[in-house]
Design an enzyme around this catalytic site. Structure first.
Site, short mmCIF file in Angstrom:
data_model
loop_
_atom_site.label_atom_id
_atom_site.label_comp_id
_atom_site.label_asym_id
_atom_site.label_seq_id
_atom_site.Cartn_x
_atom_site.Cartn_y
_atom_site.Cartn_z
N CYS A 1 -6.18 4.25 -3.52
CA CYS A 1 -6.38 2.56 -3.14
C CYS A 1 -7.48 1.98 -3.51
CB CYS A 1 -5.98 2.49 -1.49
SG CYS A 1 -6.22 4.04 -0.55
N LYS B 1 1.46 9.62 -5.18
CA LYS B 1 0.04 9.23 -4.89
C LYS B 1 -0.68 10.34 -5.32
CE LYS B 1 -2.76 7.44 -1.40
NZ LYS B 1 -2.87 6.90 -0.08
N HIS C 1 -10.75 -2.70 1.55
CA HIS C 1 -10.84 -1.23 1.20
C HIS C 1 -11.71 -1.39 -0.17
CE1 HIS C 1 -9.47 3.08 1.50
NE2 HIS C 1 -10.42 3.14 1.59
N HIS D 1 1.10 2.20 4.19
CA HIS D 1 0.44 3.38 4.17
C HIS D 1 0.64 4.07 5.61
CE1 HIS D 1 -3.50 5.72 4.40
NE2 HIS D 1 -3.82 5.21 3.18
N ARG E 1 -7.62 -1.58 -6.23
CA ARG E 1 -7.86 -2.71 -5.50
C ARG E 1 -9.01 -3.28 -6.37
NH1 ARG E 1 -5.17 -3.02 -0.72
NH2 ARG E 1 -4.00 -1.07 -0.86
N SER F 1 -8.46 1.82 5.00
CA SER F 1 -6.88 2.03 5.19
C SER F 1 -6.62 2.34 6.83
CB SER F 1 -6.82 3.67 4.57
OG SER F 1 -6.77 3.43 3.16
N LYS G 1 -5.32 -5.53 4.17
CA LYS G 1 -6.25 -4.34 3.78
C LYS G 1 -7.24 -4.78 2.56
CE LYS G 1 -6.38 0.07 2.00
NZ LYS G 1 -5.22 1.50 1.70
N ASP H 1 -0.23 -0.84 -4.78
CA ASP H 1 -1.58 -0.22 -5.44
C ASP H 1 -1.39 1.20 -6.04
OD1 ASP H 1 -1.01 1.21 -2.99
OD2 ASP H 1 -2.99 1.11 -2.43
N ASN H 2 -0.38 1.78 -5.52
CA ASN H 2 -0.21 3.06 -6.17
C ASN H 2 1.15 3.49 -5.88
OD1 ASN H 2 -2.84 3.83 -4.60
ND2 ASN H 2 -0.83 4.58 -3.85
N ASP I 1 0.95 -1.33 0.07
CA ASP I 1 -0.15 0.02 0.04
C ASP I 1 0.69 1.17 -0.06
OD1 ASP I 1 -1.89 1.99 0.48
OD2 ASP I 1 -2.90 0.93 1.96
N ASP I 2 0.76 1.81 -0.98
CA ASP I 2 1.77 3.35 -1.10
C ASP I 2 3.30 2.97 -1.14
OD1 ASP I 2 -0.75 4.20 -1.07
OD2 ASP I 2 -0.60 5.00 0.91
#
Length: 437
Positions: free
Chosen positions: A58, A293, A113, A220, A62, A136, A111, A272-273, A18-19
């Site tokens: 996010c 992001k 989300h 994250h 996903r 998150s 996660k 994810d990004n 995540d991130d």
């Protein structure tokens, strides 16, 4: 469950951080973060240099990974929030739905989300089991959530305080199946507990095909690392977090090796990004890419990707062709003879890229599209990238200008016109063909 022919029914593990920034892996150029397990995974498999998430945030990213579609097509173009309407429809056909129909054991750990109401949770989306946080880690709790009988309350919380409609930032619940089992969760333990759960799932299903979607909460913000990793990295807390995720990857890969199933298991690692734009080393690095992001510059959506399948993917391979998380579903469908939904999707089968049998991206003819919310802001077509935001036109040749420093739109009007037409035509068609239930 009856054991399957593993040569035609490979296990599939997708590890989704995540991130995490493009540079935040050793083999992608990190100068300070040590990732020996990911580096070895790349040495044993393939590394993609031009790999994209389908969104710079996010929830949409996903939805795209699981359905093989750009987020707008499946109705999740924006970030979802606790106790608010919306989510990925359980009528969508996910990777988990497809593989469960093939008698795979399926697990989602980490996660989610994609909606925190009961009908949006993983156990309604093709997963046999779920263990993780529903959104998150900087969010709060849904006061209407289902609570397990043996729930553990921490930090002075009670059932009454959980039920209060009060936003408690970064006080998030841990769920098992569809019920909260710990509130608030001790975030310093999440990476470790996810890993232990993943190892247990793999071990329990070693004799039959399985699909594991391990979506790490980290990196994250707020950042948390366990005692064994906190304060160890030269890159500060962010580095500690990544190095613990790397440890997790190593633990999973060693489990496959010990169980003798590393040659029947496809493992994919990506993010994810891109990273947050934060000071004091709290965020990741997308260098040499531009942006972060939330943005459709390369740094917001181009992410590290490594894949391993012993004996099927050549060791030490590097692919510089365009590919994306939307390609996972059709690729896995091809490898497992899984049935597609019949609805239009955007992903392509990239097995020939993974296996080294093809040198051109299946996205080359149409292009790859960068969406922010419902807006198609950019297109990559071969080496060209056109970005149109609030009538500002930017054109970059990524083969010569990976950092998007030199806007050459003025000198290439024909390219601008062609790519803008492709971008607008694709977006119009997509919005006429969204999935409706």
């Amino acid at each position: 469950m009856v054991a399957q022919n593993k040569s035609s029914m490979p296990n599939v593990i997708i590890i989704f951080t995540d991130d995490q920034g493009y540079q935040d892996v050793g083999v992608f150029g990190s100068p300070l973060i040590k990732t020996p397990n990911l580096d070895q995974m790349a040495a044993d498999g393939i590394r993609f240099t031009d790999f994209y998430s389908a969104s710079p945030v996010c929830s949409p990213s996903r939805a795209a990974l699981l359905t093989g579609s750009y987020p707008t097509r499946v109705g999740v173009p924006k970030v979802l929030w606790p106790n608010r309407p919306g989510g990925l429809s359980n009528q969508e056909w996910t990777i988990a739905d497809m593989l469960k129909a093939q008698q795979y054991a399926t697990a989602c750990i980490g996660k989610w989300h994609l909606g925190d109401e009961l009908h949006y949770l993983p156990t309604k989306q093709g997963f046999d089991s779920y263990f993780g946080i529903p959104f998150s880690n900087d969010m709060s709790v849904n006061p209407n959530c289902k609570v397990a009988e043996n729930i553990i309350f921490r930090e002075g919380m009670t059932l009454d305080s959980l039920r209060e409609k009060k936003w408690r930032k970064s006080k998030v619940p841990l769920m098992k199946q569809d019920a909260v089992v710990e509130y608030p969760v001790d975030q310093t333990t999440l990476t470790k507990r996810y890993t232990e759960s993943a190892v247990d799932f793999i071990t329990e299903n070693k004799d039959a095909p399985f699909f594991l979607y391990l979506a790490h909460t980290m990196p994250h913000i707020p950042l948390y690392a366990s005692k064994g990793f906190k304060g160890k990295s030269k890159r500060g807390l962010y580095g500690d977090v990544i190095e613990e995720v790397d440890w997790s990857v190593g633990k999973i890969l060693r489990t496959l090796e010990i169980l003798g199933i590393d040659d029947t298991t496809l493992v994919i690692y990506t993010s994810d990004n891109g990273p947050w734009k934060l000071d004091n080393g709290r965020g990741g690095s997308a260098l040499p890419l531009r942006g972060f992001k939330f943005q459709t510059y390369e740094g917001g959506m181009r992410v590290p990707m490594i894949a391993q399948w012993k004996g099927k993917i050549a060791a030490g391979s590097v692919c510089s062709q365009v590919a994306s998380t939307i390609d996972f579903l059709p690729t896995i469908a091809y490898l497992t003879d899984g049935e597609m939904s019949g609805k239009p999707i955007d992903g392509k089968n990239i097995w020939k890229l993974l296996s080294g049998k093809k040198t051109k991206s299946p996205h080359e003819k149409e292009g790859f599209f960068y969406y922010k919310d419902t807006i198609a802001e950019a297109i990559r077509y071969k080496d060209w990238k056109l970005r149109v935001v609030k009538d500002k036109i930017e054109l970059y040749n990524l083969s010569k200008d990976i950092s998007e420093e030199n806007n050459v739109a003025e000198g290439n009007p024909k390219v601008v016109r062609k790519l803008r037409e492709k971008l607008e035509d694709f977006d119009a068609d997509l919005k006429q063909n969204t999935h409706r239930f």
